[in-house]
Enzyme design. Structure first.
Site, PDB file in Angstrom:
ATOM      1  N   ARG A 144       0.800  -1.247   0.026  1.00  0.00           N
ATOM      2  CA  ARG A 144       0.125   0.043   0.064  1.00  0.00           C
ATOM      3  C   ARG A 144       0.780   1.198   0.006  1.00  0.00           C
ATOM      4  NH1 ARG A 144      -3.501  -3.164  -2.073  1.00  0.00           N
ATOM      5  NH2 ARG A 144      -4.403  -4.809  -0.623  1.00  0.00           N
ATOM      6  N   GLU A 269      -5.744 -12.573   7.680  1.00  0.00           N
ATOM      7  CA  GLU A 269      -5.525 -12.270   6.156  1.00  0.00           C
ATOM      8  C   GLU A 269      -4.413 -13.431   5.900  1.00  0.00           C
ATOM      9  OE1 GLU A 269      -4.932  -8.387   5.313  1.00  0.00           O
ATOM     10  OE2 GLU A 269      -6.945  -8.049   5.247  1.00  0.00           O
ATOM     11  N   LYS A 343      -7.744  -0.724  14.667  1.00  0.00           N
ATOM     12  CA  LYS A 343      -7.985   0.216  13.512  1.00  0.00           C
ATOM     13  C   LYS A 343      -9.331   1.150  13.940  1.00  0.00           C
ATOM     14  CE  LYS A 343      -6.311  -2.353   9.786  1.00  0.00           C
ATOM     15  NZ  LYS A 343      -6.337  -2.623   8.455  1.00  0.00           N
ATOM     16  N   ASP A 348     -11.834  -1.422   7.334  1.00  0.00           N
ATOM     17  CA  ASP A 348     -10.464  -1.320   6.929  1.00  0.00           C
ATOM     18  C   ASP A 348     -10.222  -0.011   6.286  1.00  0.00           C
ATOM     19  OD1 ASP A 348      -7.968  -1.742   6.403  1.00  0.00           O
ATOM     20  OD2 ASP A 348      -8.311  -3.193   4.644  1.00  0.00           O
ATOM     21  N   GLU A 370      -5.280   2.974  15.739  1.00  0.00           N
ATOM     22  CA  GLU A 370      -4.444   2.849  14.534  1.00  0.00           C
ATOM     23  C   GLU A 370      -5.171   3.634  13.231  1.00  0.00           C
ATOM     24  OE1 GLU A 370      -3.141  -0.951  13.310  1.00  0.00           O
ATOM     25  OE2 GLU A 370      -3.460  -0.570  11.211  1.00  0.00           O
ATOM     26  N   GLU A 376      -4.595   4.193   0.955  1.00  0.00           N
ATOM     27  CA  GLU A 376      -4.993   3.009   0.355  1.00  0.00           C
ATOM     28  C   GLU A 376      -6.347   2.870  -0.357  1.00  0.00           C
ATOM     29  OE1 GLU A 376      -4.952  -0.518   2.790  1.00  0.00           O
ATOM     30  OE2 GLU A 376      -5.628  -1.872   1.375  1.00  0.00           O
TER      31      GLU A 376
HETATM   32  C1  GCV Z   1      -0.643  -5.046   5.611  1.00  0.00           C
HETATM   33  C2  GCV Z   1      -5.547  -4.266   4.563  1.00  0.00           C
HETATM   34  C3  GCV Z   1      -4.726  -3.957   3.329  1.00  0.00           C
HETATM   35  C4  GCV Z   1      -3.583  -4.831   3.682  1.00  0.00           C
HETATM   36  C5  GCV Z   1      -3.083  -4.750   5.028  1.00  0.00           C
HETATM   37  C6  GCV Z   1      -4.160  -5.137   5.944  1.00  0.00           C
HETATM   38  C7  GCV Z   1      -3.669  -4.884   7.388  1.00  0.00           C
HETATM   39  O1  GCV Z   1      -6.355  -5.544   4.375  1.00  0.00           O
HETATM   40  O2  GCV Z   1      -5.191  -3.916   2.156  1.00  0.00           O
HETATM   41  O3  GCV Z   1      -2.605  -4.611   2.586  1.00  0.00           O
HETATM   42  O4  GCV Z   1      -1.825  -5.641   5.157  1.00  0.00           O
HETATM   43  O5  GCV Z   1      -5.198  -3.970   5.959  1.00  0.00           O
HETATM   44  O6  GCV Z   1      -3.870  -3.718   8.059  1.00  0.00           O
HETATM   45  O7  GCV Z   1      -2.834  -5.747   8.263  1.00  0.00           O
END
Ligand code: GCV
Length: 662
Positions: A144, A269, A343, A348, A370, A376
């Site tokens: 990103r 993920e 977050k 996201d 965060e 992004e």
């Molecule tokens: C670093 C989102 C982004 C991912 C990122 C993830 C995260 O899904 O697309 O690139 O990974 O957030 O915060 O871990």
């Protein structure tokens, strides 16, 4: 490659009354941080006034005097006072770090034309931890990242050079005191960053950072005991796993004194984590926390944990609920040197999301907020999108977990529960392009994050003003127009992209450009569920139940469309196209109008930028203009794609008869 100095660009200052203070700098304290502070004053003196100060250790009481003092007038260790007393400017703090921050504040004052003869400012940071997360891969790619390659890593090696120092100077100047240099997705050989192979260069970075009061952190791969240690498990309760990590931690602290600790993305993920072994996240985090504790280290544990393989027919599973579901039952179970990093929203980093209900559910757990400076989902630093106002909304959000001191800002600053293992973190938007952030205007977000993390009371307008004067010009036309552009950019982006909090209508994977159904037919659980009858996700108690995760009265506010704030309506409710909003417009008319308004707003911003041309360096003007050209196309593309989609779904005409097509 050369690079720019951003807001530390000390240009010549004509007719400034405080020049003579810079002739002598007296360091009444010692140490590497004080040396860096004095160096910065020397640079500033050379840039502003073309003079080289004499730097002394026991000078007379004149010029600028740096001294440690603990007279009780400065609230916190990192706080400072800068004031004038009988002809000298004193920078005082109980600590060397405070003096460094005071020096940067003093320099900022000069750039903002504050008269040093009358200066008297005292500041202390609101957030104990003020952290930047880099998503830089070991091969030099930045996940990103939209500003070139990494300046920390190249081809699976570590870079240490003058830019490392300039990075540290820039960060310290806005109050950043922690930085994680590698991506939270620790892939391939990047896992080896915790091994002897890389300690030498990591130590060099950590030492440069230390001179500017910044602690270096690393992200780790949860499966390292298997990948690197040859074990057959990464179970956090397994003796051999604990011993493996213990040995790593000891080795790191022996080689990199002052190392901050680890940032961990686990069970997320595709990344492994404690769940794989039937353990919970407290067990995982505490295992590491126990090991770093004797060294004063901390474990920052991310709460971005959700099932990323959702079946669209399942209307109860809701990705938005995941952080709360996974972490609220663990409240009170984490050791004191574990901090949960949460977050801002439950999804996201969309252009608009509600504040996650996890803030307000944890009363006995350290927390960091965060946010994402990297754009992004907000235009990849091609589109200008000043995010400080959105971060302020998050910080000011009342969680109602208690009667007072209950905002997100109160929680992460320690005002709500006390303690100093808490704060504010952001994913960086930097890269190795000469101007660090590709779009010059995107640097306002980097600057703004640091300033806000230091002082959450600053307004978006104040920050925009400061950044513009420090970086671009104090010419009234520039100050006025750039403030206009920055402050109108987030609403514009929100208007021409996805409507009313629904989010996600971007091209999957790359997350730029419109694709209304891109994620709708995907497994990531990011549905808008639009059909010919309506759009939106019912997250009330009758739907996925997400709204019930909030404390009253937030729960009540989100439960019904009537009470729900308009900007989040489709996040919480599924509505028909003829639903009438509080504004009196139908939902479909709102979608049409906001998309036309958003694209029109971009043209106004471009006009404002053109008016600044004569006052700006040509290279900067043209660089930004090129980005605006892309934004202009992008915004029209969004407008037409989204409007066409909803016109075809609803078959309801635009009241104003505008052309809707792609
Ligand atoms: C670093 C989102 C982004 C991912 C990122 C993830 C995260 O899904 O697309 O690139 O990974 O957030 O915060 O871990």
């Amino acid at each position: 490659m050369s690079w720019e100095q951003l807001w530390l660009n000390y240009k010549a200052k004509e007719n400034y009354g405080g020049r003579d203070f810079f002739k002598v700098i007296t360091k009444k304290a010692g140490g590497v941080i004080i040396d860096c502070a004095a160096d910065e004053l020397v640079r500033a003196a050379q840039g502003f006034f073309g003079l080289t100060p004499s730097v002394e250790e026991h000078g007379a009481d004149s010029g600028i005097i740096l001294q440690i003092t603990d007279n009780g007038k400065i609230a916190k260790a990192e706080g400072f006072r800068v004031y004038n007393k009988v002809g000298a400017v004193y920078v005082e703090s109980p600590t060397d770090k405070g003096i460094l921050y005071g020096v940067f504040a003093l320099i900022r004052c000069v750039m903002l034309n504050v008269d040093l003869h009358y200066i008297d400012i005292s500041e202390s940071p609101d957030n104990p931890i003020r952290m930047i997360n880099h998503w830089d891969d070991f091969n030099g790619n930045i996940e990103r990242g939209y500003s070139g390659r990494s300046f920390f890593f190249k081809e699976n090696d570590i870079i240490v050079n003058e830019r490392t120092k300039d990075y540290a100077r820039l960060m310290a100047s806005i109050g950043i005191n922690c930085s994680t240099v590698n991506n939270v997705n620790v892939k391939g050989v990047a896992a080896e960053l915790v091994t002897e192979k890389h300690f030498d260069k990591l130590r060099q970075i950590a030492e440069i950072f230390a001179g500017y009061g910044i602690k270096m952190f690393l992200s780790l791969n949860w499966a390292s005991p298997m990948k690197l240690g040859g074990l057959d498990t990464a179970d956090p309760l397994d003796e051999s796993v604990i011993n493996w990590w213990k040995e790593r931690v000891e080795a790191i602290y022996q080689n990199i004194p002052g190392f901050g600790g680890f940032l961990v993305k686990a069970d997320s993920e595709g990344e492994p984590g404690p769940f794989t072994y039937g353990r919970d996240h407290a067990q995982g985090a505490n295992m590491l926390a126990n090991l770093v504790k004797p060294h004063g280290g901390i474990i920052i544990w991310r709460c971005f944990v959700y099932n990323c393989k959702q079946d669209w027919r399942d209307k109860v599973t809701d990705r938005a609920k995941a952080a709360y579901d996974n972490f609220s039952p663990l409240d009170g179970k984490f050791l004191d040197n574990v901090i949960l990093q949460i977050k801002n929203g439950p999804m996201d980093f969309q252009v608009r999301e509600p504040v996650t209900p996890l803030f307000g559910a944890l009363k006995h757990t350290n927390q960091i907020l965060e946010v994402q400076i990297a754009q992004e989902y907000t235009g990849h630093q091609k589109d200008v999108c000043y995010l400080v106002p959105s971060w302020k909304e998050t910080l000011d959000f009342r969680t109602y977990m208690s009667q007072d001191h209950d905002t997100v800002g109160d929680i992460v600053s320690g005002k709500a529960f006390g303690g100093s293992n808490c704060g504010f973190a952001a994913v960086s938007n930097t890269g190795d392009e000469p101007n660090w952030t590709s779009n010059d205007l995107a640097a306002a977000n980097l600057y703004g994050f640091g300033r806000l993390a230091w002082n959450t009371g600053l307004s978006s307008e104040e920050i925009a003003y400061e950044w513009t004067v420090l970086t671009l010009s104090n010419e009234p036309q520039v100050v006025k127009n750039v403030a206009y552009i920055l402050l109108n950019s987030w609403p514009a982006y929100e208007n021409y992209t996805s409507p009313l909090g629904i989010g996600w209508m971007i091209n999957p994977g790359i997350h730029y450009g419109p694709n209304v159904d891109g994620y709708e037919y995907d497994v990531w659980g990011t549905y808008h569920r639009a059909d010919h009858k309506g759009i939106g996700v019912d997250r009330s108690s009758k739907g996925t139940g997400y709204a019930t995760q909030y404390n009253d009265p937030n729960r009540i506010m989100y439960e019904t469309p009537d009470a729900c704030p308009t900007e989040l309506l489709l996040f919480f409710h599924r509505l028909s196209y003829d639903y009438v909003l509080k504004t009196g417009k139908t939902l479909i008319q709102h979608i049409y109008d906001s998309h036309f308004d958003g694209a029109d707003a971009v043209e106004v911003m471009i006009k404002q930028w053109r008016e600044c041309k004569e006052f700006l360096p040509l290279a900067v003007y043209e660089r930004v203009m090129k980005k605006f050209d892309e934004q202009s196309l992008n915004s029209k593309n969004w407008r037409d794609t989204v409007n066409t989609y909803f016109y075809r779904k609803s078959m309801i005409n635009d009241k104003h008869g505008r052309l809707i097509h792609t």
